[in-house]
Design a protein around this motif. Structure first.
Motif, PDB file in Angstrom:
ATOM      1  N   LEU A   1       0.827  -1.208   0.000  1.00 32.81           N
ATOM      2  CA  LEU A   1       0.000   0.000   0.000  1.00 32.81           C
ATOM      3  C   LEU A   1       0.861   1.256   0.000  1.00 32.81           C
ATOM      4  O   LEU A   1       0.622   2.193  -0.773  1.00 32.81           O
ATOM      5  N   VAL A   2       1.878   1.293   0.833  1.00 30.64           N
ATOM      6  CA  VAL A   2       2.759   2.460   0.900  1.00 30.64           C
ATOM      7  C   VAL A   2       3.501   2.643  -0.418  1.00 30.64           C
ATOM      8  O   VAL A   2       3.642   3.768  -0.908  1.00 30.64           O
ATOM      9  N   ALA A   3       3.963   1.558  -1.015  1.00 31.99           N
ATOM     10  CA  ALA A   3       4.674   1.657  -2.297  1.00 31.99           C
ATOM     11  C   ALA A   3       3.753   2.220  -3.383  1.00 31.99           C
ATOM     12  O   ALA A   3       4.169   3.063  -4.188  1.00 31.99           O
ATOM     13  N   VAL A   4       2.496   1.791  -3.405  1.00 30.78           N
ATOM     14  CA  VAL A   4       1.539   2.308  -4.386  1.00 30.78           C
ATOM     15  C   VAL A   4       1.281   3.794  -4.152  1.00 30.78           C
ATOM     16  O   VAL A   4       1.265   4.591  -5.097  1.00 30.78           O
ATOM     17  N   LEU A   5       1.099   4.193  -2.899  1.00 31.66           N
ATOM     18  CA  LEU A   5       0.845   5.603  -2.602  1.00 31.66           C
ATOM     19  C   LEU A   5       2.036   6.482  -2.968  1.00 31.66           C
ATOM     20  O   LEU A   5       1.865   7.593  -3.477  1.00 31.66           O
ATOM     21  N   VAL A   6       3.243   5.998  -2.717  1.00 34.03           N
ATOM     22  CA  VAL A   6       4.440   6.764  -3.093  1.00 34.03           C
ATOM     23  C   VAL A   6       4.533   6.867  -4.611  1.00 34.03           C
ATOM     24  O   VAL A   6       4.862   7.933  -5.153  1.00 34.03           O
ATOM     25  N   ALA A   7       4.231   5.795  -5.320  1.00 34.15           N
ATOM     26  CA  ALA A   7       4.274   5.833  -6.787  1.00 34.15           C
ATOM     27  C   ALA A   7       3.233   6.804  -7.337  1.00 34.15           C
ATOM     28  O   ALA A   7       3.514   7.556  -8.283  1.00 34.15           O
ATOM     29  N   VAL A   8       2.038   6.834  -6.754  1.00 35.82           N
ATOM     30  CA  VAL A   8       0.998   7.770  -7.198  1.00 35.82           C
ATOM     31  C   VAL A   8       1.436   9.195  -6.942  1.00 35.82           C
ATOM     32  O   VAL A   8       1.298  10.075  -7.803  1.00 35.82           O
ATOM     33  N   LYS A   9       1.996   9.458  -5.773  1.00 38.17           N
ATOM     34  CA  LYS A   9       2.456  10.814  -5.451  1.00 38.17           C
ATOM     35  C   LYS A   9       3.582  11.232  -6.398  1.00 38.17           C
ATOM     36  O   LYS A   9       3.619  12.366  -6.872  1.00 38.17           O
ATOM     37  N   PHE A  10       4.490  10.320  -6.688  1.00 43.01           N
ATOM     38  CA  PHE A  10       5.576  10.615  -7.616  1.00 43.01           C
ATOM     39  C   PHE A  10       5.028  10.940  -9.006  1.00 43.01           C
ATOM     40  O   PHE A  10       5.460  11.895  -9.652  1.00 43.01           O
ATOM     41  N   ALA A  11       4.054  10.159  -9.460  1.00 41.59           N
ATOM     42  CA  ALA A  11       3.460  10.406 -10.776  1.00 41.59           C
ATOM     43  C   ALA A  11       2.751  11.755 -10.800  1.00 41.59           C
ATOM     44  O   ALA A  11       2.802  12.471 -11.802  1.00 41.59           O
ATOM     45  N   GLN A  12       2.101  12.132  -9.704  1.00 43.59           N
ATOM     46  CA  GLN A  12       1.444  13.432  -9.642  1.00 43.59           C
ATOM     47  C   GLN A  12       2.458  14.560  -9.725  1.00 43.59           C
ATOM     48  O   GLN A  12       2.241  15.544 -10.435  1.00 43.59           O
TER      49      GLN A  12
END
Length: 99
Positions: free
Chosen positions: A59-70
């Motif tokens: 979950l944390v890895a997905v959230l970090v990836a989403v934030k990075f993409a944003q």
């Protein structure tokens, strides 16, 4: 009350089952070689705990990836977005400054 009773029963079982370990001197103790150590028990509680930890890390890895993409895509900025007319949106006051 029932939880306290169950806890005391479990502690008593653990005290009975715990073998006496020799007292070690902390100042001269060394870690035994890894090949001498026994692997940990695979209990249901341990497996559930490991599954929860893995889920949290995913979950944390997905959230970090989403934030990075944003951030890379320019979807989120602190100052607000620039509209088609070149004016910033999201500013307070909504109009021109007097002066």
């Amino acid at each position: 009350m029932a939880l306290v009773a169950v806890g005391l029963i479990l502690l008593r079982r653990e005290w009975r089952a715990a073998p006496e370990e020799p007292q070690l001197d902390r100042s001269t103790w060394q870690m035994p070689p890894l090949f001498n150590l026994v692997p940990p028990e695979h209990s249901r509680a341990r497996n559930i705990g490991l599954l929860v930890l893995r889920g949290y890390l995913i979950l944390v890895a997905v959230l970090v990836a989403v934030k990075f993409a944003q951030l890379v895509g320019g979807f989120a900025t602190r100052a607000g977005r620039v509209s088609a007319g070149g004016r910033r949106t999201g500013q307070r006051g909504g109009g021109r400054r007097a002066g």
